[in-house]
Design a protein around this motif. Structure first.
Motif, short mmCIF file in Angstrom:
data_model
loop_
_atom_site.label_atom_id
_atom_site.label_comp_id
_atom_site.label_asym_id
_atom_site.label_seq_id
_atom_site.Cartn_x
_atom_site.Cartn_y
_atom_site.Cartn_z
N ILE B 323 14.53 22.51 31.16
CA ILE B 323 15.93 22.29 31.53
C ILE B 323 16.73 22.04 30.25
O ILE B 323 16.43 21.10 29.51
N PRO B 324 17.71 22.87 29.96
CA PRO B 324 18.53 22.62 28.78
C PRO B 324 19.42 21.39 29.01
O PRO B 324 20.32 21.44 29.85
N LEU B 325 19.13 20.31 28.32
CA LEU B 325 19.77 19.03 28.64
C LEU B 325 21.28 19.11 28.49
O LEU B 325 22.03 18.77 29.39
N MET B 326 21.71 19.56 27.31
CA MET B 326 23.15 19.55 27.04
C MET B 326 23.90 20.40 28.05
O MET B 326 24.91 19.98 28.61
N ARG B 327 23.41 21.61 28.27
CA ARG B 327 24.14 22.52 29.14
C ARG B 327 24.19 21.96 30.56
O ARG B 327 25.24 21.98 31.21
#
Lengths: 332, 464, 259
Positions: B323-327
């Protein structure tokens, strides 16, 4: 990014230099105001830093403890001691010293009680839970102030002497500013002594480093945390007295704004770092005074909060360890 | 609380000679029916004792409905029954408000204008719930989105920009108008999108921060926005009037469908000219809340929603699951901002103005308190919290205060202590029932058992 | 396509002044089981964290299928096909087993925010298929009829199994297991050893294992790498490692070698 930051700082210095060149005496007077503001902020910022250092909690209610300290001081000075502008110097000194102790003890106990009621049960809960209760406590304290003093300003007589300590070439330094520093400096010195030299201070530093390890070494962690809140509250009480004396009036929400400014100061200096908090407070004090006082291209007091919060945001985003702090070491 | 109640229940059963296991062997629906009958009996006994027929009848109906709620789920399409019934009750509210009795302590039922505000705050609270409840990011500056939405309405549906002249479907313009006048329906959407973009811009640099730093940074934005609004009548000394300073932007156009729609579809041409002005706003706001609830539910049960909850539970593990955290966090932030913006624009249209003094930190905490009281992450809890607190703010506290003063011969100004009361609510809920009044099962467990919320230092700085 | 699935070139990691890993050259071939062993504090988990993007190396490079992955965030590793478990189990404790696996599928699903709101036919199909696949994975990992159980309520062994199932849901080419048998009883450990062999044979995965239990290591590994004080001190087939003097020294001290 570092180049942009360097550019910004350079622009700031150029702006200061031009203002200095345009009126050196005026500039110095403004700087004295900044120094005085910074001293008040330092007392409050240290409370944030002490508590953050030991619990990693932004004690949102701290600014309101400071405000209650101010109200206690105002009440003591004008109602209990009955100090007026005509009181003798000796009586004034006595009243201020007594009030200082009462405000410090009162706020210290209050702060420790807040910790006991609102934060201690939440050790081990998600990190944000105590922050949320801290916000709740902040509102409760403000309403206690409203219930006590009403929503209007509480004023106290202008008891500090207004005369000049020295005046040369348009540069004047007044007694009231000096008194602020005279109250602040010994309190700070006592704090440094306490943290660096005493057993309790050593326990505080150990608990801040590693709570579990400190507990295993036989340190009573809960008592140490209570003690930290006591000290932080005491500093806020001293700050409240100084603020009340110097600015002459305050009300229930004075602590919110000043608290946020002081928190910014603590972050600027590197949160958890005691000398950093003082340095940050002085920086913020100067920035505020220059912004509001200087005449050549200064944004003015309308924008003070925005500037302070922009600094807060920029520091947190680009250098969360602050001016003096070190990067958080991560575990292996 | 619940456990204690059921303890009494067991004790009462034991007293009449029914041990646990015998009772539990009775079919579930029968048990529920018995319980319902008992509650009915208690309610009727109260009615008989105090003779407050009308109020008690309402209370009994509410209790019965609550007890029967889970039973409906067993019928085909039964799960739609309760929401539809609630919507029906609210939609019809303006028609039967006049015949409703006084409540004990709380006094009369809320007026329609109060209901509108309750709905608007429900929408904002649901928006904040995306950020705080789902993704677990504490946002203390949500009021900035509300302000942004309100000023979007101010810019695009009023005479603010005197040199401009544009009319795009706006209703109720007076001769001599100037500025941009875009129909409110479109302005709502524009406000949402603009606010979501602001949310992304704020989020991109800040969402990598740890939770408590993020809270403070959002608070900072929440303080800067109203200051820009207050001082925006002469930005940078250029004389450009963006926000009309402390005076605020007013009046703002009302919604409406225009004369053609009124003639052919019986839709109101202009809300502001209609005699049932408040009712129209109420019905529209119900639609807006409905859309928000719909999006909340759909997202909660989707890939994105699972990712938000995963981040809330354990950031490191979530990152390791790809899971891309920032996005993902930025999406949560933007979604929350979108609904905050729409609600702000709608509120500005209802109040016919955007004023900088409406956007204090207090409001952020007010909305946060709604989410916390109702139950972070639970849609129904948040709706309840929002309606209840917004009602207290508009009418409830004054009514309760009057009741207290009347009964105890005191002279308290209860609304003055409004935020102190919210402070107490926040502290008490966080200490004793951190999952809120109507919790989501999962969030309740997290708050009691704790989560891995130590952040992922290096991965965060790596960005997305 | 290179033979090596994963390759590190003189990887180094410092924490402050402390060197956790120094000049580690390391490879994992395709469809192989490689074990990483070493005494406590040898830097194995730090090394793992660099192979998954959680830590950024101070120096050196990480290549996955020939692509330079150094300084990429963790989700990029997962996307390319690196799945992992954690030494101290990090399930989403309050989600059901099925939801845990569904989160693992995040990178392999496509539905975005707007599609989720509209619930387009594509998203609907995708979600149904994902649930079917998740149940298969749970079954494959030995968690039959546990899909509705909240993670926290699973037994310890089941939590370990669920972590593997969750990692498999990311469709990895390389699976990193950090002390997977820690805390398991001998029977569970034996089952787990078989399970690792199945991963390689049925799913054609490469597995990188940090492990303390030498029976597991010797039983399943094609190759063993030994770390001590952050440096690679030996590498080779299990039989050779068992006899390697430096390894024995690292584990038992110099005296044991002389004796």
């Amino acid at each position: 990014m570092p180049t942009v930051a360097a550019l910004l700082v350079a622009l700031l210095l150029v702006w200061l230099a031009i203002n200095l060149a345009k009126g050196p005496a005026y500039f110095t007077n403004i700087a004295f105001i900044g120094l005085t503001n910074g001293a008040v902020y330092a007392l409050v910022a240290l409370g944030y830093t002490l508590v953050y250092g030991i619990l990693e909690l932004i004690n949102f209610a701290h600014g309101d403890v400071f405000m209650l300290g101010g109200l206690i001081s105002a009440t003591m000075i004008s109602a209990v001691f009955g100090v007026t502008t005509k009181s003798s110097t000796g009586f004034l000194v006595l009243a201020i010293v007594c009030t200082l102790f009462i405000a410090m003890i009162g706020c210290g106990v209050l702060n420790a009680a807040i910790e006991f009621v609102a934060y201690r049960p939440l050790r081990g809960a998600p990190r944000l839970a105590p922050l949320i209760t801290a916000i709740g406590m902040s509102f409760i304290l403000e309403n206690i102030a409203i219930g006590w003093k009403g929503p209007g300003y509480t004023a106290l007589p202008n008891v500090l002497p207004k005369g000049d300590v020295f005046s040369a070439g348009g540069v004047t330094y007044t007694w009231e500013k000096l008194i602020v520093v005279l109250i602040t400096a010994p309190v700070l010195a006592a704090l440094v002594y306490l943290v660096q030299r005493t057993r309790q201070g050593k326990a505080m530093r150990a608990t801040a480093q590693d709570r579990d390890a400190a507990a295993m070494m036989g340190i009573n962690v809960n008592r140490t945390i209570s003690f930290t809140f006591l000290i932080a509250g005491g500093l806020a009480g001293a700050g409240g007295l100084v603020y009340a004396l110097y600015f002459g009036q305050l009300r229930y929400d004075s602590g919110y704004q000043l608290g946020l400014i002081a928190f910014t100061a603590a972050v600027l200096g590197g949160i958890g770092n005691l000398p950093g908090a003082v340095l940050g407070a002085l920086c913020i004090g100067f920035i505020q005074a220059f912004n509001e006082g200087l005449r050549w291209h200064s944004p003015g007091s309308d924008w003070t909060e925005s500037i302070v919060f922009s600094i807060l945001i920029l520091i947190l985003v680009f250098r969360p360890e602050g001016l003096l702090g070190e990067r958080t070491p991560e575990g292996g | 609380m619940r456990r204690r109640l059921s303890g009494w229940w067991w004790a009462a059963l034991g007293a009449v000679g029914l041990p646990h296991d015998r009772w539990l062997s009775v079919p579930r629906l029968t048990r529920r029916a018995v319980k319902t009958a008992i509650w009915l009996g208690i309610g009727l006994a109260l009615v008989a004792a105090f003779g407050v027929w009308k109020t008690a009848a309402l209370a009994v109906a509410a209790v019965v409905a609550l007890l029967v709620v889970p039973a409906w789920n067993r019928l085909p399409y039964g799960r739609f029954f309760v929401p539809l019934a609630v919507i029906g009750i609210v939609v019809a509210y303006p028609y039967y408000l006049g015949s409703l009795p006084q409540l004990p302590v709380f006094g009369p039922f809320p007026q329609i204008s109060t209901m509108v505000v309750m709905m608007i705050f429900t929408m904002m609270a649901l928006g904040l719930n995306f950020v705080v409840g789902y993704a677990g990011l504490l946002d203390l500056g949500y009021v900035a989105f509300y302000a942004m939405g309100a000023y979007m309405a101010g810019w695009f549906a009023s005479n603010q920009f005197a040199k401009q002249h544009l009319n795009l479907g706006a209703v109720g313009l007076y001769p001599g108008w100037s500025g941009y006048h875009i129909t409110i329906w479109l302005v709502l959407l524009m406000a949402g999108i603009a606010t979501a973009i602001i949310g992304v811009l704020i989020g991109l640099p800040t969402l990598r921060l740890r939770g408590d730093y993020l809270a403070i940074v959002t608070l900072g934005f929440g303080e800067i926005m109203p200051q820009i609004a207050r001082n925006g009548d002469n930005l940078f000394g250029t004389g450009f009037n963006l926000t009309n300073g402390t005076g605020g932007i007013t009046p703002i156009d009302g919604p409406g469908f225009g004369n053609w729609a009124q003639a052919h579809l019986h839709l109101p041409a202009n809300y502001l000219n209609a005699s049932n002005f408040d009712s129209l706003y109420l019905w529209t706001s119900i639609v807006l809340v409905g859309i928000t609830v719909f999006c909340s539910m759909r997202l909660r049960d989707s890939r994105v929603g699972r990712a938000w909850i995963a981040i809330r539970e354990d950031e490191t593990a979530a990152a390791a699951m790809g899971i891309p955290l920032m996005r993902t966090k930025t999406w949560a932030y933007a979604t929350g901002a979108f609904f905050g913006g729409v609600a702000g624009a709608y509120y500005a249209s209802y109040k016919s103005g955007a004023f900088p003094d409406d956007f204090f930190f207090n409001i952020s905490v007010f909305i946060l308190c709604m989410v916390i009281l109702g139950g972070m992450g639970n849609i129904w809890g948040v709706i309840f919290g929002a309606c209840f607190l917004a009602y207290l703010d508009r009418e409830g506290l004054a009514n309760v205060g009057a009741w207290i003063n009347g009964h105890f011969h005191t002279n308290l100004n209860v609304p003055l202590y409004e935020f102190g009361i919210y402070g107490v609510i926040i502290v008490v809920v966080m200490l004793f029932r951190p999952e809120g009044l109507i919790p989501s099962q999962r969030r309740a467990a997290e708050l009691h058992e704790g989560v891995h919320d130590d952040p992922l230092y290096e991965a965060e700085t790596a960005g997305a | 396509m290179p033979d090596e699935l994963l390759q590190t070139l003189s990887l180094r990691k410092e924490f402050g002044g402390l060197v956790a890993n120094n000049n580690v050259d390391f490879t994992v071939p395709r469809n192989a089981v490689v074990s990483l062993i070493g005494p406590n504090g040898a830097g194995k988990t730090t090394f793992f964290n660099m192979l998954t993007g959680v830590y950024k190396p101070t120096n050196g490079r990480v290549l996955f299928e020939g692509e330079d992955m150094t300084n990429k965030p963790p989700h990029a590793y997962t996307q390319r096909g690196v799945g992992r478990t954690f030494q101290n189990i990090r399930l989403f404790q309050n989600m059901t087993a099925l939801e845990n696996v569904l989160v693992g599928m995040h990178v392999r699903l496509k539905g975005n925010l707007f599609e989720a709101i509209a619930r387009t036919p594509r998203v609907r199909r995708e979600e149904v298929a994902a649930r079917v696949r998740a149940r298969e994975l749970l079954e494959f990992s030995g968690l039959v009829r546990k899909d509705g159980v909240i993670g926290r309520n699973l037994s310890y062994g089941d939590q370990r199994r669920l972590e593997v199932a969750r990692a498999l849901a990311t469709q990895p080419k390389l699976l990193l297991l950090d002390e997977p048998t820690a805390g398991m009883n001998p029977q569970e450990t034996a089952e787990f050893t078989t399970f690792v062999s199945r991963l390689r044979e049925e799913l054609k995965l490469s597995v990188l294992l940090i492990e303390h239990d030498m029976r597991v290591v010797m039983g399943v590994s094609d190759r063993v790498t030994v770390l001590d004080y952050g440096e690679k001190i030996a590498e080779g087939p299990p039989e050779a490692i068992q006899k390697d003097e430096r390894v024995i020294e690292a584990y038992l001290g110099a005296a044991a070698v002389k004796a």
